[in-house]
Design an enzyme around this catalytic site. Sequence first.
Site, PDB file in Angstrom:
ATOM      1  N   PHE A 132       0.858  -1.194   0.000  1.00 19.08           N
ATOM      2  CA  PHE A 132       0.000   0.000   0.000  1.00 19.08           C
ATOM      3  C   PHE A 132       0.887   1.235   0.000  1.00 19.08           C
ATOM      4  O   PHE A 132       1.651   1.472   0.937  1.00 19.08           O
ATOM      5  CB  PHE A 132      -0.951   0.069   1.204  1.00 19.08           C
ATOM      6  CG  PHE A 132      -1.835   1.283   1.123  1.00 19.08           C
ATOM      7  CD1 PHE A 132      -2.998   1.257   0.369  1.00 19.08           C
ATOM      8  CD2 PHE A 132      -1.470   2.473   1.736  1.00 19.08           C
ATOM      9  CE1 PHE A 132      -3.794   2.403   0.235  1.00 19.08           C
ATOM     10  CE2 PHE A 132      -2.260   3.620   1.604  1.00 19.08           C
ATOM     11  CZ  PHE A 132      -3.424   3.576   0.866  1.00 19.08           C
ATOM     12  N   ASP A 138       9.271   2.792   2.188  1.00 17.98           N
ATOM     13  CA  ASP A 138       8.111   3.623   2.475  1.00 17.98           C
ATOM     14  C   ASP A 138       7.828   3.513   3.974  1.00 17.98           C
ATOM     15  O   ASP A 138       7.253   2.539   4.445  1.00 17.98           O
ATOM     16  CB  ASP A 138       6.910   3.144   1.651  1.00 17.98           C
ATOM     17  CG  ASP A 138       5.651   3.977   1.924  1.00 17.98           C
ATOM     18  OD1 ASP A 138       5.621   4.696   2.943  1.00 17.98           O
ATOM     19  OD2 ASP A 138       4.696   3.882   1.127  1.00 17.98           O
ATOM     20  N   LYS A 195       2.482  11.308   7.217  1.00 17.39           N
ATOM     21  CA  LYS A 195       1.609  11.064   8.359  1.00 17.39           C
ATOM     22  C   LYS A 195       2.073  11.787   9.635  1.00 17.39           C
ATOM     23  O   LYS A 195       1.809  12.966   9.782  1.00 17.39           O
ATOM     24  CB  LYS A 195       1.430   9.562   8.566  1.00 17.39           C
ATOM     25  CG  LYS A 195       0.666   8.943   7.383  1.00 17.39           C
ATOM     26  CD  LYS A 195      -0.017   7.642   7.707  1.00 17.39           C
ATOM     27  CE  LYS A 195      -1.024   7.303   6.618  1.00 17.39           C
ATOM     28  NZ  LYS A 195      -0.671   6.171   5.790  1.00 17.39           N
TER      29      LYS A 195
END
Length: 403
Positions: free
Chosen positions: A140, A225, A254
């Site tokens: 993802f 990531d 984030k």
Amino acid sequence: MNSKDYIQLEDAYGAQNYKPLDVVLTRGEGIWIWDVDGNRYLDCLSSYSAVNQGHCHPKIMRALIEQSQRLTLTSRAFRNDQLGLFYEELCELTHSHKVLPMNSGAEAVETVIKAVRKWGYKVKGVARDQAEIIVCANNFHGRTITIVGFSTDEHYREGFGPFTPGFKAIPFGNARALENAISSNTVGFLVEPIQGEAGVIVPPAGYLADAKKICEKNNVVFILDEIQTGLGRTGKILAEEHDHIEADLTLVGKALSGGFYPISAVLSNVEVLGVLRPGEHGSTFGGNPLACAVARMALRVLVEEGMVENAAKMGEYFISQLRNIKSRLIKEIRGRGLLIGVELLPEAGGARRFCEKLMKAGLLCKETHEDTIRFAPPLVIKKDEIDWALEKIEPVLMAADIC
Ligand SMILES: *Cc1c(COP(=O)(O)O)cnc(C)c1O
């Protein structure tokens, strides 16, 4: 207005691209969050790990207010007095050399794809338009066309083609598969240290170090990531530290702002970012002074308030206590730091209804994929608060009436 009214409004006017639990939140403080009817919940999602520092952290809030009263946006047509300090502090914390700031996580992923492709042509000598990037099954990395194009989840892709070429997917956690997939056109390998959205999948020990070695040997850029795993979530500043490695390129987002403001960044250890020349990439809001001031404070409190160590300690405690719950519905409990997944057996009938029960008990959790409940509270959580959560979790996982 009550919960029902707010939900009706959202559904009447909003696109239905999410299926949220029906709780309407209005206020947050630390690990706690309140709905419009005054009910209090322990936040076990932390906005997919964007709120690692806890809701409405007072120091980050002050940084946001002060900076917003001075200067918010200059565009990168000019310089600003926050950007360089943000770069320096982020590089010191993550042992990086260069930073490229963007806004969302997906934009950081897009940025890294552009940078490694260009590096492939300019430095590695790959023939024009032949660059290939290897990714992992069940990845993802976000929701743009290019990113969903290399997802292996049909649900993310269906109806959105045609897609960007140049990607190849291999099984996650298998270094041999990486070695076999590399060709002379391979410019990068993009991987999550722990696959969060796939259900908190922790790879076998040594996988990341092996992958890094294989990339080095083949002149392939190793890209991690860490948008979800980074900035303390797993009990280290970056999850790569568990494996004693340093990626060539690292993505963070984030929690970079503690949930106050969208900001992401590409961090570089090799000179890949150097291939980007003026005019070849950018973003109007990327690197704006408000984002930088907020991120600087978000990083500072993470370190100064011991949140990273706390995540390691509390995560270990949380997992060990979850493992003491002897429910016949649990298939596996896994995780690192405060990124924890409880996978249920198929006969449990999906994680969603457990999340709904947990909500009624005062815990906000979200299912990931069908069968996994993710527990990822803000990193400021204390032992007695975990005990409080466990008191709610145990009966829900043991409940006979649910199956
Ligand atoms: C959330 C996430 C992204 C995308 O970030 P957005 O800010 O939602 O675009 C990318 N990679 C990982 C691992 C993520 O968890």
